[in-house]
Motif scaffolding. Structure first.
Motif, mmCIF file in Angstrom:
data_model
loop_
_atom_site.group_PDB
_atom_site.id
_atom_site.type_symbol
_atom_site.label_atom_id
_atom_site.label_comp_id
_atom_site.label_asym_id
_atom_site.label_seq_id
_atom_site.Cartn_x
_atom_site.Cartn_y
_atom_site.Cartn_z
ATOM 1 N N LEU A 122 0.868 -1.167 0.000
ATOM 2 C CA LEU A 122 0.000 0.000 0.000
ATOM 3 C C LEU A 122 0.907 1.221 0.000
ATOM 4 O O LEU A 122 1.811 1.330 0.837
ATOM 5 N N TYR A 123 0.667 2.133 -0.934
ATOM 6 C CA TYR A 123 1.497 3.338 -1.048
ATOM 7 C C TYR A 123 0.582 4.517 -0.780
ATOM 8 O O TYR A 123 -0.334 4.811 -1.552
ATOM 9 N N ALA A 124 0.788 5.182 0.366
ATOM 10 C CA ALA A 124 -0.179 6.171 0.853
ATOM 11 C C ALA A 124 0.374 7.586 0.853
ATOM 12 O O ALA A 124 1.558 7.811 1.129
ATOM 13 N N LYS A 125 -0.513 8.529 0.541
ATOM 14 C CA LYS A 125 -0.250 9.952 0.732
ATOM 15 C C LYS A 125 -1.295 10.467 1.715
ATOM 16 O O LYS A 125 -2.367 9.886 1.863
ATOM 17 N N MET A 126 -0.979 11.588 2.366
ATOM 18 C CA MET A 126 -1.897 12.087 3.387
ATOM 19 C C MET A 126 -2.702 13.302 2.936
ATOM 20 O O MET A 126 -3.371 13.933 3.710
ATOM 21 N N SER A 127 -2.579 13.657 1.672
ATOM 22 C CA SER A 127 -3.499 14.630 1.085
ATOM 23 C C SER A 127 -3.629 14.244 -0.372
ATOM 24 O O SER A 127 -2.630 14.062 -1.062
ATOM 25 N N ASN A 128 -4.854 14.059 -0.803
ATOM 26 C CA ASN A 128 -5.147 13.508 -2.121
ATOM 27 C C ASN A 128 -4.346 14.215 -3.211
ATOM 28 O O ASN A 128 -4.484 15.418 -3.410
ATOM 29 N N ARG A 129 -3.521 13.450 -3.910
ATOM 30 C CA ARG A 129 -2.672 14.056 -4.930
ATOM 31 C C ARG A 129 -2.328 13.058 -6.022
ATOM 32 O O ARG A 129 -2.441 11.843 -5.837
ATOM 33 N N ILE A 130 -1.909 13.570 -7.163
ATOM 34 C CA ILE A 130 -1.390 12.718 -8.239
ATOM 35 C C ILE A 130 0.059 12.385 -7.915
ATOM 36 O O ILE A 130 0.829 13.247 -7.506
ATOM 37 N N THR A 131 0.430 11.127 -8.068
ATOM 38 C CA THR A 131 1.772 10.717 -7.688
ATOM 39 C C THR A 131 2.320 9.666 -8.638
ATOM 40 O O THR A 131 1.567 9.039 -9.394
ATOM 41 N N LEU A 138 6.930 -1.615 -8.826
ATOM 42 C CA LEU A 138 6.145 -1.922 -10.014
ATOM 43 C C LEU A 138 6.097 -3.404 -10.364
ATOM 44 O O LEU A 138 5.251 -3.815 -11.168
ATOM 45 N N ASP A 139 6.976 -4.219 -9.782
ATOM 46 C CA ASP A 139 6.905 -5.659 -10.034
ATOM 47 C C ASP A 139 6.154 -6.393 -8.926
ATOM 48 O O ASP A 139 6.225 -7.620 -8.830
ATOM 49 N N TYR A 140 5.414 -5.653 -8.099
ATOM 50 C CA TYR A 140 4.598 -6.215 -7.024
ATOM 51 C C TYR A 140 3.168 -5.693 -7.161
ATOM 52 O O TYR A 140 2.940 -4.636 -7.758
ATOM 53 N N PRO A 141 2.185 -6.398 -6.576
ATOM 54 C CA PRO A 141 0.840 -5.814 -6.470
ATOM 55 C C PRO A 141 0.900 -4.551 -5.611
ATOM 56 O O PRO A 141 1.493 -4.563 -4.533
ATOM 57 N N VAL A 142 0.292 -3.459 -6.092
ATOM 58 C CA VAL A 142 0.328 -2.176 -5.389
ATOM 59 C C VAL A 142 -1.044 -1.518 -5.463
ATOM 60 O O VAL A 142 -1.709 -1.565 -6.507
ATOM 61 N N VAL A 143 -1.459 -0.892 -4.371
ATOM 62 C CA VAL A 143 -2.665 -0.060 -4.355
ATOM 63 C C VAL A 143 -2.305 1.279 -3.720
ATOM 64 O O VAL A 143 -1.663 1.318 -2.660
ATOM 65 N N LEU A 144 -2.695 2.363 -4.367
ATOM 66 C CA LEU A 144 -2.469 3.706 -3.835
ATOM 67 C C LEU A 144 -3.622 4.085 -2.901
ATOM 68 O O LEU A 144 -4.784 3.777 -3.179
ATOM 69 N N THR A 145 -3.276 4.782 -1.827
ATOM 70 C CA THR A 145 -4.269 5.192 -0.838
ATOM 71 C C THR A 145 -4.222 6.704 -0.667
ATOM 72 O O THR A 145 -3.171 7.265 -0.365
ATOM 73 N N ASP A 146 -5.375 7.370 -0.896
ATOM 74 C CA ASP A 146 -5.468 8.832 -0.847
ATOM 75 C C ASP A 146 -4.525 9.459 -1.868
ATOM 76 O O ASP A 146 -3.880 10.473 -1.603
ATOM 77 N N ALA A 147 -4.446 8.857 -3.032
ATOM 78 C CA ALA A 147 -3.580 9.350 -4.109
ATOM 79 C C ALA A 147 -4.040 8.720 -5.418
ATOM 80 O O ALA A 147 -4.754 7.714 -5.426
ATOM 81 N N THR A 148 -3.620 9.320 -6.532
ATOM 82 C CA THR A 148 -3.966 8.816 -7.853
ATOM 83 C C THR A 148 -2.712 8.633 -8.677
ATOM 84 O O THR A 148 -1.855 9.523 -8.732
ATOM 85 N N ASP A 149 -2.608 7.476 -9.313
ATOM 86 C CA ASP A 149 -1.480 7.184 -10.183
ATOM 87 C C ASP A 149 -1.485 8.140 -11.376
ATOM 88 O O ASP A 149 -2.511 8.322 -12.033
ATOM 89 N N ARG A 150 -0.346 8.751 -11.648
ATOM 90 C CA ARG A 150 -0.253 9.716 -12.749
ATOM 91 C C ARG A 150 -0.678 9.102 -14.087
ATOM 92 O O ARG A 150 -1.257 9.777 -14.950
ATOM 93 N N ASN A 151 -0.395 7.817 -14.253
ATOM 94 C CA ASN A 151 -0.714 7.152 -15.516
ATOM 95 C C ASN A 151 -2.074 6.473 -15.514
ATOM 96 O O ASN A 151 -2.484 5.895 -16.524
ATOM 97 N N GLY A 152 -2.771 6.515 -14.379
ATOM 98 C CA GLY A 152 -4.111 5.947 -14.294
ATOM 99 C C GLY A 152 -4.155 4.441 -14.436
ATOM 100 O O GLY A 152 -5.173 3.880 -14.869
ATOM 101 N N VAL A 153 -3.082 3.760 -14.057
ATOM 102 C CA VAL A 153 -2.988 2.309 -14.228
ATOM 103 C C VAL A 153 -3.069 1.579 -12.889
ATOM 104 O O VAL A 153 -3.743 0.554 -12.773
ATOM 105 N N ILE A 154 -2.387 2.094 -11.874
ATOM 106 C CA ILE A 154 -2.340 1.442 -10.561
ATOM 107 C C ILE A 154 -3.654 1.682 -9.822
ATOM 108 O O ILE A 154 -4.116 2.820 -9.726
ATOM 109 N N PRO A 155 -4.290 0.632 -9.288
ATOM 110 C CA PRO A 155 -5.536 0.821 -8.524
ATOM 111 C C PRO A 155 -5.323 1.794 -7.358
ATOM 112 O O PRO A 155 -4.260 1.813 -6.731
#
Length: 347
Positions: A122-131, A138-155
């Protein structure tokens, strides 16, 4: 210690069936009513999975890594971690949390979690942002928390910023406010863009014109108080939607200096449900609660669904303040936050 053999004897099924159920590999293999009976029997007998034995069998440690740049410096991190830990524990996983603030190098912390054998992150930010997701993940399952993947690919999962503002502004309209101001944020961020858009849409859907004169985007310091003070005197709003609870304090302060009573002469709605502001201001502040527990819980559940390659159709979501989106929600998954009515809106 209860064994699978005992559960099998109690339920009248084979040990292999019990193994499938207890390892969450029963979908399409075991009838749902049998799987439910096995789980209930295991619960009654106090069955505990041996994580070391399982890791040797499956090459999986059932460890999740939680990485954040602000775990130790924000009042909201605890709720997010608690949500992730609750979901992980419920699904038989352990959560290890690391912080990359305070001079800790992100790559070093990721390497340490990999040495522990983390199955996903889990890769978390504490204020909603593009990251950008670190390349080491990238070679592991990943979910972003309170953030959005810049490329719109990572859940990922985040608050529905548009609906935060739409609901808050609509609440002020229904309370009879005629001139509603927006005290926004001067920084460029997802939350500011979404909340300004939601505020504007609520006004327009109520047949009102958007007026830039009652919008002020301020930082969190002395100049902010002066800008809100100018807004009071120049435009005389009777309702205020504030980007967060901290900015609502400026409205309370300006009202007090003018002999106005919040909840009677003017109405105020904030965002965060920040304990310091929302509970100590008088009257207590009506606010939209950000779903930190919910984001953590959903993100961990989503991550486990990716690790185990299963849809999680059989899980029961916990009761939460805000409803959780489906596990297959589009990227980013958005949580509709809950408005908590207190005493700062005139009736």
């Amino acid at each position: 210690m209860t064994t699978m053999k005992e559960i099998a004897r109690q339920t009248g099924v084979s040990v292999s069936t019990v193994s499938l159920v207890m390892n969450h590999r029963d979908a399409g293999r075991v009838k749902p009513e049998i799987a439910s009976r096995v789980r209930e029997t295991a619960r009654q007998l106090g069955y505990q999975i041996n994580p070391m034995a399982r890791s040797l069998r499956t090459n999986s440690t059932r460890i999740l890594g939680f990485i954040s740049d602000a775990v130790a410096t924000t009042p909201y991190a605890g709720g997010m971690i608690l949500g992730a830990q609750s979901a992980a524990s419920r699904l038989g996983y352990m959560l290890i949390t690391v912080s990359t603030d305070g001079g800790m190098k992100e790559d070093d912390e990721i390497d340490a979690l990999k040495r522990y054998g983390a199955d996903g992150f889990l890769y978390a930010k504490m204020s909603n942002r593009i990251t950008d997701v670190p390349s080491k993940l990238l070679d592991y399952p990943v979910v972003l928390t309170d953030a959005t993947d810049r490329n719109g690919v990572i859940p990922s999962v985040e608050p529905n910023e548009f609906l935060i503002a739409y609901d808050a502004t609509t609440h002020l309209i229904k309370a009879g406010c005629e001139r509603i101001a927006y005290v926004g944020c001067s920084e460029t961020m997802i939350a500011q863009e979404g909340r300004l858009a939601g505020y504007r849409a609520a006004l327009e859907n109520a047949g009102r014109d958007f007026d830039e004169r009652v919008v002020t985007n301020v930082p969190n310091n002395g100049p902010a108080l002066r800008e809100v003070s100018t807004l009071f005197d120049a435009e005389h709003p009777d309702g205020f939607f504030c980007f967060n609870d901290a900015r609502a304090w400026y409205v309370y302060e300006c009202a007090a200096r003018r002999g106005l009573t919040v909840g009677k002469d003017i109405s105020v709605v904030g965002v965060d449900n920040h304990r310091v502001f929302a509970e100590t201001l008088e009257p207590q502040l009506t606010t939209v609660e950000l779903p930190h527990f919910e984001m953590g819980y959903w993100a961990a559940t989503k991550l486990i669904s990716m690790i185990e390659n299963r849809p999680m159709n059989d899980i029961e979501w916990p009761k939460t303040t805000a409803p959780l989106p489906p596990i297959d929600a589009p990227i980013p998954a958005k949580i509709h936050c809950t408005l908590l009515e207190k005493g700062s809106v005139a009736r």
